[in-house]
Design an enzyme around this catalytic site. Structure first.
Site, PDB file in Angstrom:
ATOM      1  N   TRP A 180     -29.930  23.654   3.406  1.00 46.07           N
ATOM      2  CA  TRP A 180     -29.822  22.424   4.191  1.00 46.07           C
ATOM      3  C   TRP A 180     -31.185  22.143   4.814  1.00 46.07           C
ATOM      4  O   TRP A 180     -31.796  23.037   5.385  1.00 46.07           O
ATOM      5  CB  TRP A 180     -28.771  22.553   5.303  1.00 46.07           C
ATOM      6  N   GLU A 221     -26.240  21.417   1.064  1.00 43.92           N
ATOM      7  CA  GLU A 221     -25.439  20.769   2.112  1.00 43.92           C
ATOM      8  C   GLU A 221     -26.027  19.402   2.453  1.00 43.92           C
ATOM      9  O   GLU A 221     -27.193  19.290   2.808  1.00 43.92           O
ATOM     10  CB  GLU A 221     -25.437  21.667   3.367  1.00 43.92           C
ATOM     11  N   LYS A 223     -26.008  15.581   4.578  1.00 41.36           N
ATOM     12  CA  LYS A 223     -25.806  15.174   5.966  1.00 41.36           C
ATOM     13  C   LYS A 223     -26.089  13.690   6.112  1.00 41.36           C
ATOM     14  O   LYS A 223     -26.954  13.157   5.428  1.00 41.36           O
ATOM     15  CB  LYS A 223     -26.748  15.989   6.862  1.00 41.36           C
ATOM     16  N   ASP A 254     -19.950  19.791   5.007  1.00 39.30           N
ATOM     17  CA  ASP A 254     -19.769  20.149   6.424  1.00 39.30           C
ATOM     18  C   ASP A 254     -19.026  18.966   7.025  1.00 39.30           C
ATOM     19  O   ASP A 254     -19.469  17.823   6.906  1.00 39.30           O
ATOM     20  CB  ASP A 254     -21.158  20.352   7.047  1.00 39.30           C
ATOM     21  N   HIS A 257     -20.719  16.116   8.905  1.00 37.21           N
ATOM     22  CA  HIS A 257     -21.850  15.437   8.274  1.00 37.21           C
ATOM     23  C   HIS A 257     -21.526  14.117   7.593  1.00 37.21           C
ATOM     24  O   HIS A 257     -22.200  13.720   6.657  1.00 37.21           O
ATOM     25  CB  HIS A 257     -22.506  16.385   7.268  1.00 37.21           C
ATOM     26  N   HIS A 281     -18.420  23.941   5.300  1.00 40.79           N
ATOM     27  CA  HIS A 281     -18.725  24.344   6.670  1.00 40.79           C
ATOM     28  C   HIS A 281     -17.647  23.711   7.530  1.00 40.79           C
ATOM     29  O   HIS A 281     -17.547  22.492   7.599  1.00 40.79           O
ATOM     30  CB  HIS A 281     -20.094  23.815   7.123  1.00 40.79           C
ATOM     31  N   ASP A 289     -22.142  14.856  15.066  1.00 41.09           N
ATOM     32  CA  ASP A 289     -22.168  16.213  14.520  1.00 41.09           C
ATOM     33  C   ASP A 289     -22.429  17.215  15.640  1.00 41.09           C
ATOM     34  O   ASP A 289     -23.436  17.912  15.661  1.00 41.09           O
ATOM     35  CB  ASP A 289     -23.262  16.284  13.448  1.00 41.09           C
ATOM     36  N   ASP A 291     -20.882  19.941  16.559  1.00 45.04           N
ATOM     37  CA  ASP A 291     -20.621  21.361  16.310  1.00 45.04           C
ATOM     38  C   ASP A 291     -19.846  22.052  17.431  1.00 45.04           C
ATOM     39  O   ASP A 291     -20.210  23.139  17.874  1.00 45.04           O
ATOM     40  CB  ASP A 291     -21.926  22.105  15.990  1.00 45.04           C
ATOM     41  N   ASP A 321     -19.142  26.859  11.070  1.00 45.66           N
ATOM     42  CA  ASP A 321     -20.460  26.376  11.518  1.00 45.66           C
ATOM     43  C   ASP A 321     -20.305  25.582  12.811  1.00 45.66           C
ATOM     44  O   ASP A 321     -20.017  24.387  12.777  1.00 45.66           O
ATOM     45  CB  ASP A 321     -21.104  25.506  10.421  1.00 45.66           C
TER      46      ASP A 321
HETATM   47  C1  RNT Z   1     -26.836  21.253  10.402  1.00 42.94           C
HETATM   48  C2  RNT Z   1     -26.043  21.947   9.360  1.00 42.94           C
HETATM   49  C3  RNT Z   1     -26.421  23.377   9.111  1.00 42.94           C
HETATM   50  C4  RNT Z   1     -26.688  24.144  10.371  1.00 42.94           C
HETATM   51  C5  RNT Z   1     -26.902  25.613  10.159  1.00 42.94           C
HETATM   52  C6  RNT Z   1     -27.497  26.264  11.359  1.00 42.94           C
HETATM   53  O1  RNT Z   1     -26.343  20.038  10.743  1.00 42.94           O
HETATM   54  O2  RNT Z   1     -24.695  21.856   9.648  1.00 42.94           O
HETATM   55  O3  RNT Z   1     -25.440  23.979   8.346  1.00 42.94           O
HETATM   56  O4  RNT Z   1     -25.645  23.973  11.287  1.00 42.94           O
HETATM   57  O5  RNT Z   1     -27.645  25.815   9.039  1.00 42.94           O
HETATM   58 ZN    ZN Z   2     -23.355  22.945   8.363  1.00 41.15          ZN
END
Ligand code: RNT
Ligand code: ZN
Length: 412
Positions: A180, A221, A223, A254, A257, A281, A289, A291, A321
């Site tokens: 990523w 990955e 985004k 993810d 994303h 993820h 995003d 998290d 994640d």
């Molecule tokens: C970032 C991505 C990625 C990170 C990690 C730390 O938006 O989700 O996966 O969270 O690599």
């Molecule tokens: Zn991620």
């Protein structure tokens, strides 16, 4: 209700609770190491960059490999089942004053992690770290117009492939290596094509390194945007999907994303038709995003349903994640991972055949009634039975509080 009663209640729907528990008990999650130290890593002291952010300052964060390993041990102890540990390249461990930059890291810098994993009989997954580093220039890495910057990060990617292979060989378990990059622009760019073309070329270069495809599963990955990277993201969904299908590597989705009304749960079936394996993820995006720690919420359940009812447990690599620095970090790990597992159990307890029959016969009325009924079925009792079988207590707050008092509070 007791497990026995719950079993009878589910049996009335044609669902075997023992079978459901068996189905999910050996599903490995890839637990992300970076919840333990707010994505800081050990190879540099600068701030977190790349459009991702941790907020909060809860005391006791791990600042050394030993601390992170100890915290992970407690988390793994409180999460039922056998799992993998997901490392980032920034978690390299240097000894005796030695240091190797990202373009110089070697398997030996991860030997302690391999030992950690070996001693616990677990596999390792890996991620090159294309952020939080002085060679990120103007927010760009693999897509930079500067060949020196690009070369640095290509070399990083290649080295990470070698390290991933080392993990797989040492541990006898394939290593998922996820790429990523944070590259993008805050404001409207003049040229959207060239950065993507350079990203593609850089990826080609990284993947031209010979590596054993039966040991290392590379994924990419995508985004939609990041903080400070609002207008344009080089590794967009279309870019990544097209790239992986052309190169025969894996897509990684993810669920933070995408645009907020776009659901990863709806994308899984489409991706399964065109990819032998996919990676996820699992996170919780709150308006962006962000998290947040994964909860037992609708989208987590829907994702789990898509995995289980499409018989894709062995085709989907599930990783967590999220990074919350405002609460006890071990509790964050345990809550998030347990919720993924609980969602999988919930999914395994669905009378999928019956539901599908309703859909196929056009009886959407019955489908709605049944789906609503399922929401209040005694999942909690089956979950309790599952924990019981794994010799794990449903209450984990007490052990975490204890650890907080004796270990975390003693950290400076
Ligand atoms: C970032 C991505 C990625 C990170 C990690 C730390 O938006 O989700 O996966 O969270 O690599
Ligand atoms: Zn991620």
């Amino acid at each position: 209700m007791s497990y026995h009663e719950a079993k009878l209640a589910y049996a009335k729907l044609g669902v075997d609770t023992d079978e459901a528990i068996n189905k999910i008990k050996s599903v490995p999650l890839s637990l992300h190491c970076w919840q333990g130290d707010d994505v800081a890593g050990f190879d540099q002291r600068g701030p977190l960059s790349g459009g991702i952010q941790t907020t909060g300052n809860y005391p006791g964060k791990a600042t050394t490999p030993e601390e992170l390993m100890a915290d992970l041990d407690l988390a793994f102890k409180l999460i039922p089942g056998k799992h993998k540990l997901n490392l980032h390249a920034s978690y390299a461990i240097f000894e005796n004053g030695e240091f190797a930059d990202r373009d110089e890291i070697q398997p030996k810098h991860f030997k302690k992690w391999v030992n950690y994993a070996k001693e616990r009989g677990m596999g390792l997954d890996f991620n090159p770290t294309f952020f939080s580093h002085s060679m990120v220039k103007d927010g760009l890495t693999l897509s930079s117009p500067d060949p020196i910057i690009r070369q640095f990060w290509v070399e990083h990617g290649k080295r990470c492939l070698k390290i991933s292979e080392y993990f797989a060989e040492e541990l006898g378990t394939p290593c998922v290596m996820n790429i990523w990059i944070p590259d993008g622009y805050k404001d409207v760019p003049a040229d959207r094509l060239s950065p993507r073309a350079r990203f593609k070329e850089s990826l080609d270069e990284i993947l031209s390194t010979p590596y054993d495809k039966s040991k290392v599963y590379v994924c990419l990955e995508s985004k939609v945007f990041g903080i400070g990277v609002e207008s344009y993201t080089v590794g967009s969904s279309e870019f990544c999907m097209s790239y992986v299908s052309q190169k025969g590597i894996m897509p990684l989705m993810d669920n933070g994303h995408y645009h907020p009304t776009e659901m990863v749960s709806d994308k899984i079936s489409a991706m399964l038709l065109f990819n032998e394996k996919i990676a996820l993820h699992i996170t919780r995006p709150v308006r962006w995003d962000s998290d947040h720690v994964v909860l037992f919420d609708d989208e987590t359940k829907e994702i789990a349903k898509e995995i289980v009812r499409n018989n894709a447990l062995d085709r989907i690599f599930i990783a967590t994640d999220f990074f919350d620095a405002s609460i006890n970090r071990i509790s964050a790990w345990v809550t998030g991972a347990r919720n993924v597992q609980k969602a999988l159990l919930f999914a395994a307890l669905q009378p999928n055949k019956k539901l599908k029959e309703c859909q196929d016969s056009g009886d959407m009325t019955a489908l709605m009634v049944l789906q609503e009924d399922l929401k209040t079925m005694p999942l909690g009792d089956v979950w309790a039975e599952y924990l019981n079988q794994q010799n794990i207590s449903s209450d984990y707050l007490e052990s975490i509080r204890q650890y907080e008092k004796t270990v975390l509070e003693a950290r400076a």
